[in-house]
Design a protein around this motif. Structure first.
Motif, mmCIF file in Angstrom:
data_model
loop_
_atom_site.group_PDB
_atom_site.id
_atom_site.type_symbol
_atom_site.label_atom_id
_atom_site.label_comp_id
_atom_site.label_asym_id
_atom_site.label_seq_id
_atom_site.Cartn_x
_atom_site.Cartn_y
_atom_site.Cartn_z
ATOM 1 N N THR A 4 6.883 -18.669 -22.848
ATOM 2 C CA THR A 4 8.025 -17.534 -22.723
ATOM 3 C C THR A 4 7.882 -16.514 -21.922
ATOM 4 O OG1 THR A 4 8.998 -19.022 -24.404
ATOM 5 C CG2 THR A 4 10.110 -16.812 -23.943
ATOM 6 N N GLU A 5 6.802 -15.610 -22.337
ATOM 7 C CA GLU A 5 6.726 -14.518 -21.932
ATOM 8 C C GLU A 5 6.129 -14.502 -20.334
ATOM 9 O OE1 GLU A 5 3.690 -10.328 -23.108
ATOM 10 O OE2 GLU A 5 3.858 -12.256 -24.286
ATOM 11 N N MET A 6 5.138 -15.695 -20.186
ATOM 12 C CA MET A 6 4.927 -15.661 -18.720
ATOM 13 C C MET A 6 6.050 -16.247 -17.748
ATOM 14 S SD MET A 6 2.144 -18.406 -17.171
ATOM 15 C CE MET A 6 0.829 -17.593 -17.431
ATOM 16 N N LYS A 7 7.226 -16.914 -18.188
ATOM 17 C CA LYS A 7 8.207 -17.274 -17.651
ATOM 18 C C LYS A 7 8.906 -15.936 -17.108
ATOM 19 C CE LYS A 7 12.491 -19.700 -18.018
ATOM 20 N NZ LYS A 7 13.183 -20.618 -19.050
ATOM 21 N N ALA A 8 9.148 -15.081 -18.179
ATOM 22 C CA ALA A 8 9.785 -13.934 -17.907
ATOM 23 C C ALA A 8 9.289 -12.948 -16.953
ATOM 24 C CB ALA A 8 10.090 -12.953 -19.244
ATOM 25 N N VAL A 9 7.941 -12.813 -17.061
ATOM 26 C CA VAL A 9 7.059 -11.840 -16.234
ATOM 27 C C VAL A 9 7.061 -12.204 -14.660
ATOM 28 C CG1 VAL A 9 4.732 -10.965 -15.770
ATOM 29 C CG2 VAL A 9 5.527 -11.100 -18.030
ATOM 30 N N LEU A 10 7.069 -13.848 -14.763
ATOM 31 C CA LEU A 10 7.035 -14.076 -13.114
ATOM 32 C C LEU A 10 8.299 -14.421 -12.577
ATOM 33 C CD1 LEU A 10 4.106 -17.037 -13.744
ATOM 34 C CD2 LEU A 10 3.997 -14.782 -12.637
ATOM 35 N N GLY A 11 9.100 -14.208 -13.664
ATOM 36 C CA GLY A 11 10.840 -14.532 -13.117
ATOM 37 C C GLY A 11 11.067 -15.771 -12.551
ATOM 38 N N SER A 19 11.783 -20.086 -12.921
ATOM 39 C CA SER A 19 12.926 -21.068 -13.621
ATOM 40 C C SER A 19 11.967 -21.948 -14.740
ATOM 41 C CB SER A 19 13.788 -21.917 -12.875
ATOM 42 O OG SER A 19 12.585 -22.975 -12.181
ATOM 43 N N GLN A 20 12.737 -22.917 -15.255
ATOM 44 C CA GLN A 20 12.171 -23.614 -16.476
ATOM 45 C C GLN A 20 11.410 -24.734 -15.477
ATOM 46 O OE1 GLN A 20 11.816 -23.181 -19.438
ATOM 47 N NE2 GLN A 20 10.649 -24.939 -20.087
ATOM 48 N N VAL A 21 11.831 -25.313 -14.489
ATOM 49 C CA VAL A 21 11.217 -25.933 -13.630
ATOM 50 C C VAL A 21 9.650 -25.642 -12.879
ATOM 51 C CG1 VAL A 21 11.428 -27.299 -11.335
ATOM 52 C CG2 VAL A 21 13.433 -27.203 -12.911
ATOM 53 N N GLN A 22 10.021 -24.358 -12.605
ATOM 54 C CA GLN A 22 8.740 -23.728 -11.984
ATOM 55 C C GLN A 22 7.695 -23.585 -13.141
ATOM 56 O OE1 GLN A 22 11.001 -20.590 -10.195
ATOM 57 N NE2 GLN A 22 9.740 -20.927 -8.459
ATOM 58 N N LEU A 23 8.329 -23.137 -14.211
ATOM 59 C CA LEU A 23 7.004 -23.161 -15.544
ATOM 60 C C LEU A 23 6.675 -24.464 -15.810
ATOM 61 C CD1 LEU A 23 6.068 -21.214 -17.718
ATOM 62 C CD2 LEU A 23 8.039 -21.954 -19.140
ATOM 63 N N ASN A 24 7.378 -25.481 -15.593
ATOM 64 C CA ASN A 24 6.814 -26.931 -15.813
ATOM 65 C C ASN A 24 5.632 -26.978 -14.897
ATOM 66 O OD1 ASN A 24 6.978 -29.718 -16.650
ATOM 67 N ND2 ASN A 24 7.677 -29.943 -14.530
ATOM 68 N N THR A 53 2.100 -28.464 -15.532
ATOM 69 C CA THR A 53 1.501 -29.738 -14.803
ATOM 70 C C THR A 53 0.051 -29.337 -14.285
ATOM 71 O OG1 THR A 53 3.725 -30.484 -14.574
ATOM 72 C CG2 THR A 53 2.061 -31.271 -13.139
ATOM 73 N N ALA A 54 0.267 -28.242 -13.661
ATOM 74 C CA ALA A 54 -1.397 -27.743 -13.175
ATOM 75 C C ALA A 54 -2.403 -27.771 -14.010
ATOM 76 C CB ALA A 54 -1.156 -26.334 -12.560
ATOM 77 N N LEU A 101 4.190 -33.981 -14.924
ATOM 78 C CA LEU A 101 4.987 -33.642 -13.843
ATOM 79 C C LEU A 101 6.454 -34.302 -14.135
ATOM 80 C CD1 LEU A 101 5.794 -32.223 -11.102
ATOM 81 C CD2 LEU A 101 4.685 -34.336 -9.905
ATOM 82 N N VAL A 102 6.631 -35.694 -14.343
ATOM 83 C CA VAL A 102 7.695 -36.228 -14.289
ATOM 84 C C VAL A 102 8.709 -36.005 -15.482
ATOM 85 C CG1 VAL A 102 8.938 -38.541 -14.580
ATOM 86 C CG2 VAL A 102 6.952 -38.353 -12.951
ATOM 87 N N TYR A 103 7.968 -36.163 -16.825
ATOM 88 C CA TYR A 103 8.618 -35.722 -18.156
ATOM 89 C C TYR A 103 8.964 -34.309 -18.119
ATOM 90 C CZ TYR A 103 6.493 -40.273 -19.331
ATOM 91 O OH TYR A 103 6.219 -41.590 -19.343
ATOM 92 N N GLY A 104 8.098 -33.539 -17.862
ATOM 93 C CA GLY A 104 8.197 -32.185 -17.692
ATOM 94 C C GLY A 104 9.636 -31.592 -16.750
ATOM 95 N N PHE A 105 9.444 -32.317 -15.535
ATOM 96 C CA PHE A 105 10.447 -32.078 -14.495
ATOM 97 C C PHE A 105 11.878 -32.585 -15.165
ATOM 98 C CE2 PHE A 105 13.449 -33.018 -10.857
ATOM 99 C CZ PHE A 105 13.159 -32.058 -10.233
ATOM 100 N N LEU A 106 11.934 -33.745 -15.861
ATOM 101 C CA LEU A 106 13.123 -34.121 -16.537
ATOM 102 C C LEU A 106 13.565 -32.989 -17.444
ATOM 103 C CD1 LEU A 106 14.967 -36.329 -17.000
ATOM 104 C CD2 LEU A 106 13.442 -37.265 -18.592
ATOM 105 N N ALA A 107 12.518 -32.453 -18.493
ATOM 106 C CA ALA A 107 13.076 -31.658 -19.406
ATOM 107 C C ALA A 107 13.785 -30.353 -18.760
ATOM 108 C CB ALA A 107 11.858 -31.457 -20.362
ATOM 109 N N ALA A 108 12.585 -29.865 -17.712
ATOM 110 C CA ALA A 108 13.175 -28.736 -17.114
ATOM 111 C C ALA A 108 14.895 -28.776 -16.420
ATOM 112 C CB ALA A 108 12.203 -28.092 -16.176
ATOM 113 N N MET A 109 14.900 -29.909 -15.975
ATOM 114 C CA MET A 109 16.246 -30.094 -15.236
ATOM 115 C C MET A 109 17.243 -30.193 -16.229
ATOM 116 S SD MET A 109 16.038 -30.097 -11.870
ATOM 117 C CE MET A 109 17.499 -30.881 -11.425
#
Length: 542
Positions: A32-39, A41-46, A50-51, A458-466
C-alpha cells in the motif's frame, strides 16, 4: 560419526536460511505504501508482484550457477541480489532516491530471483547430505520458508517502526546476516561416501519425526502470538530464535544415543523403520518389476524419465500443471493482495496478523506434505490423491469470502485455509514431479512446472486489479495520491472468479489422480515384494 554430526548441522543451517529468506510473503505488508509513493494503479502494483514471481521462471539460472561454483558462493550471490533488490526499493519508498517504474520492476525481479537462488542452495544441501531421506529433509526445511513473515512481523513490532517500508530494509539485510551465520556448517560438509549408510538412514527417520514435532511447536508458537507492544514482541522473537536454535542439539543427541546403545542396549536389535520413501532404488526396482510384467502403458509406470518433448506431450503433465496453476498459484496471488483486501474491507490494522496467519498455515501445509511418508505403513494413498485433497480448502475459502467477505473471522478462517492448501502444494510438488516424470530430469521438469507461477500471478492479479480499479477513487495520502477502493465490491467478483477457477483445478487434479492411481498401486505391490522396507531392507540383509 563426525560426518553424521556435520550433516545435521547442514540441515539446521538450511532451516535457518529458509526461515529468513521467504521475503516474498511480506509484499502485502508494504504494498500500500509503495503504491502511494510510486503513484501507480492497482494494475501497475500487480505487475510489481508479478515481477517478484517472475524470478521463479528464471530460477534455472541458480542450477547452472551451482554446478560451476561453490555452494557458499551461490548463497552469497543470492544474498547480494536480495541486498540490492530490496535495499534500493527501500531507498525509493523512503523517498531517498527516485527511480522510474520500470527500474522498480527490475528490482522486484532481482529480489524474486534471490529467493529462488536461496531455495536452490537449500535443495542441493539436502540432496547431498541426505541422499536416502531427502523427501523428509526437503519437506522439513522448505516448510520453514513459510515462517518468514511471522518472524519479520515480530522484528518490526519490536522496533516500533512507523513505516511499513522497514520490511524492505529487513528483507535486504537479514538474509545476508543469516548466510554469514550458516556459512561455517556449509564449509564443513561431509564427503558423499560418508553419508551412504542404510542403517543410519533408517534410524534418522525417527530424528526427522522429532524435528517435525519441534517444527509444529514453533509454528503454533508464532501463529497464536500477535504482540502489539515492542517489549513483548522482543521477548517473543527471542523465544522464536530459541526454538530455531534447538535443533543444534541434534549432533549431541546422536553421539549420546549411539553411546547409550553401545553400552546399555547393545544386545538389542533395532528393526527397520516403518517410514517408506519413494527413492531412487525403489523407483528403479519398480521399473524393473514392470518390465518383467510387460506393462508398456506409460501411465502404469511410476518414475519413467520424461525428456522435454515427452513431458510436453503428456496429458498427465498438463493436468498436473493446471492443478498447480489453479490451486497453489491462486493462494500465492491471494497473499500478494492481502494488503489491499484488508484495507478495502476495513481491516487494515489487521494486515500484519492476516499475513502471519497465511504464512504460518502455509508452513503447516508444507509440513503436512511429509505426512504420506510417515503414515504409509498404516495408510497408503497415492500422492496425487493427497494433492487433490489439499486443493479442496481453496475453493471453500474463496466462496466463504464471497459470502462473508466483510467478517473478520471469515477472512481469518479463509486465509488460514488458503495458506494451508497452497503450502502443501508447494512442498509436495517436487516429490510428485520426480515420481511421475522421473528422478534424473526432476529439476528441469519442476522448473518447467513452476512457470505457471508468473503466468498465474499475472493473470489472476490482473483480474483482481481490474475489478479493484473499476470501483476505486482517488484519495490524498501522506505519501502521495493513490487509487483506493473500499467495500466488498472491491474483491467480490475476484473471489467468485478465483473460486470457480480453483474448482476447475480441483477437477483436473482428480482426473490426474484417477489416471495415475494404477501406477502408484503397481509401485506399492512391487515394493511390498521386498518386505516393508523395500530394497533398503534387502540390501541391508545382503
Amino acid at each position: 560419526m563426525a560426518a553424521q554430526s556435520r550433516k545435521w548441522m547442514i540441515l539446521v543451517a538450511s532451516i535457518w536460511i529458509q526461515s529468513f529468506t521467504g521475503t516474498n510473503f511480506d509484499f502485502s505488508a508494504y504494498s500500500t505504501e509503495m503504491k502511494a509513493v510510486l503513484g501507480v494503479s492497482q494494475v501497475q502494483l500487480n505487475y510489481l508482484a508479478t515481477a517478484s514471481d517472475l524470478g521463479k521462471a528464471i530460477g534455472w539460472s541458480s542450477g547452472i550457477a551451482i554446478r560451476s561454483m561453490r555452494i557458499e558462493t551461490t548463497m552469497f550471490i543470492a544474498a547480494g541480489m536480495g541486498l540490492v533488490g530490496y535495499g534500493v526499493q527501500w531507498l525509493v519508498i523512503s523517498n531517498v532516491i527516485a527511480l522510474p517504474y520500470f527500474a522498480v520492476f527490475l528490482l522486484c525481479l532481482l529480489s524474486g530471483l534471490s529467493i529462488c537462488w536461496f531455495n536452490t542452495v537449500c535443495f542441493v544441501l539436502c540432496l547431498r547430505n541426505f541422499p536416502l531421506t531427502r523427501p523428509l529433509a526437503l519437506s522439513l526445511t522448505t516448510s520453514f520458508n513459510g515462517l518468514s513473515p511471522a518472524l519479520y512481523n515480530l522484528i518490526v513490532t519490536s522496533i516500533s517502526a512507523s513505516s511499513s517500508s522497514i520490511y524492505l530494509l529487513l528483507n535486504a539485510i537479514i538474509p545476508l546476516i543469516t548466510s554469514i551465520i550458516a556459512l561455517p556448517p556449509i564449509l564443513r560438509q561431509p564427503l558423499d561416501d560418508e553419508l551412504i549408510d542404510l542403517d543410519v538412514a533408517k534410524r534418522n527417520q525417527l530424528t526427522f519425526l522429532m524435528l517435525n514435532l519441534l517444527a509444529i511447536i514453533t509454528g503454533l508458537y508464532l501463529v497464536f502470538l500477535h504482540p502489539t507492544q515492542a517489549y513483548m514482541a522482543t521477548i517473543f522473537f527471542g523465544g522464536a530464535v530459541f526454538l530455531l536454535a534447538l535443533p543444534l542439539g541434534i549432533p549431541g543427541i546422536i553421539y549420546g544415543r549411539d553411546w547409550f546403545k553401545r553400552t546399555i542396549y547393545s544386545s538389542f536389535r533395532i528393526d527397520g523403520s516403518g517410514f517408506i520413501l519413494v527413492d531412487d532404488e525403489n523407483l528403479e526396482l519398480h521399473k524393473e518389476f514392470l518390465s518383467h510384467e510387460n506393462l508398456d502403458d506409460s501411465l502404469s509406470i511410476l518414475g519413467q524419465e520424461h525428456d522435454l518433448s515427452m513431458l510436453l506431450g503428456s496429458l498427465d503433465f498438463w493436468l498436473y500443471y493446471i492443478s498447480y496453476l489453479c490451486g497453489g498459484t491462486i493462494g500465492l496471488v491471494y497473499s500478494n493482495n492481502l494488503g489491499q483486501i484488508a484495507q478495502s474491507l476495513g481491516h487494515a490494522s489487521f494486515n500484519s496478523i492476516l499475513i502471519t496467519i497465511y504464512s504460518s498455515f502455509s508452513f503447516f501445509g508444507r509440513l503436512l506434505s511429509a505426512a504420506p511418508d510417515f503414515i504409509r505403513m498404516k495408510l497408503y494413498f497415492p500422492r496425487t490423491g493427497w494433492l487433490a485433497i489439499a486443493l479442496i480448502p481453496t475453493p471453500i475459502a474463496l466462496f466463504l469470502l464471497t459470502a462473508l467477505g466483510d467478517n473478520l473471522m471469515a477472512i481469518e478462517a479463509a486465509t488460514a485455509m488458503i495458506g494451508l492448501s497452497s503450502g502443501f502444494i508447494f512442498a509436495a510438488a517436487v516429490s510428485i514431479t520426480s515420481e511421475l516424470f522421473g528422478l534424473e530430469s526432476a529439476s528441469v521438469n519442476h522448473n518447467i512446472l513452476i512457470t505457471n507461477i508468473p503466468i498465474g500471478s499475472l493473470v489472476y492479479g490482473f483480474l483482481a486489479a481490474m475489478v479493484y480499479d473499476s470501483n476505486s477513487w482517488t484519495m490524498a495520502w501522506s505519501r502521495g495520491d493513490m487509487m483506493v477502493c473500499m467495500g466488498r465490491k472491491c474483491y467480490f467478483m475476484t473471489f467468485l472468479w478465483w473460486g470457480g477457477i480453483s474448482v476447475f483445478g480441483l477437477s483436473a487434479c482428480l482426473l490426474l489422480f484417477f489416471r495415475t492411481r494404477d501406477a502408484y498401486a503397481s509401485f506399492e505391490q512391487s515394493r511390498r515384494r521386498y518386505g516393508k522396507n523395500g530394497p533398503l531392507e534387502d540390501m541391508d540383509h545382503n
